[in-house]
Enzyme design. Structure first.
Site, PDB file in Angstrom:
ATOM      1  N   HIS A  69       0.842  -1.202   0.000  1.00  0.00           N
ATOM      2  CA  HIS A  69       0.000   0.000   0.000  1.00  0.00           C
ATOM      3  C   HIS A  69       0.868   1.239   0.000  1.00  0.00           C
ATOM      4  O   HIS A  69       1.972   1.249   0.541  1.00  0.00           O
ATOM      5  CB  HIS A  69      -0.966   0.018   1.180  1.00  0.00           C
TER       6      HIS A  69
ATOM      7  N   HIS B  14       0.552   5.307   1.071  1.00  0.00           N
ATOM      8  CA  HIS B  14      -0.213   6.338   1.774  1.00  0.00           C
ATOM      9  C   HIS B  14      -0.164   7.618   0.939  1.00  0.00           C
ATOM     10  O   HIS B  14       0.910   8.032   0.500  1.00  0.00           O
ATOM     11  CB  HIS B  14       0.425   6.656   3.127  1.00  0.00           C
TER      12      HIS B  14
END
Ligand code: 5GP
Length: 140
Positions: free
Chosen positions: A104, A106
């Site tokens: 992932h 951010h």
């Protein structure tokens, strides 16, 4: 050598719809949603729909797809929050600061003189919902 991908990590569960998330955007390869413990207003996450732990085991295609969506989300949060800039964060393995082991990135909208909040504080769900609506409107 990194550890094996755990299909029961929290983001895999989000992708399968087993736990809820505030959806912002998706395409065939990626999904973007609100971070539940935001370090800035509009803090969101971009993940691939296919499994990998982080950049250490991701394919070039997974990385390219994620970064394409990261750029889309960066423009969206800039517009939604009238931000002056965007900070991207991405952690790899526990030693590198990673806590959820599904790749992932951010995306954090930033404003002059406003520091990131400390990690680990759960958002008010009504506030998060309203912020998600602002981001979705910016994407429209
Ligand atoms: P990292 O692995 O990059 O250190 O951090 C994982 C991020 O996932 C944190 O910013 C945390 O707030 C977020 N997070 C952890 N659990 C959940 C969850 O159940 N839902 C959402 N939307 N975000 C989560």
């Amino acid at each position: 050598m990194t550890a094996a991908y755990d299909p029961d990590n929290i983001f895999a569960k989000i992708l399968r719809g087993e736990i809820p998330s505030f959806r912002l955007y998706e395409d065939d390869d990626t999904y973007a949603f609100m971070d539940i413990m935001p370090r800035a207003d509009g803090h969101c996450l971009v993940i691939p729909k296919t499994p990998c732990r982080n950049v250490l085991d991701a394919t070039p295609a997974q990385l390219a797809a994620v970064m394409k969506t990261v750029q889309i989300m960066s423009h969206a949060v800039m517009k939604a929050f009238e931000a002056g800039g965007v900070t991207l964060q991405q952690f790899n393995e526990a030693v590198g600061g990673q806590e959820v082991f599904h790749l992932h990135v951010h995306v954090l909208p930033r404003h002059e003189g406003v520091a990131l909040r400390p990690p680990g504080k759960m958002a008010d769900m009504d506030v998060l919902k309203a912020q998600a609506e602002r981001i979705r409107a910016a994407l429209a």
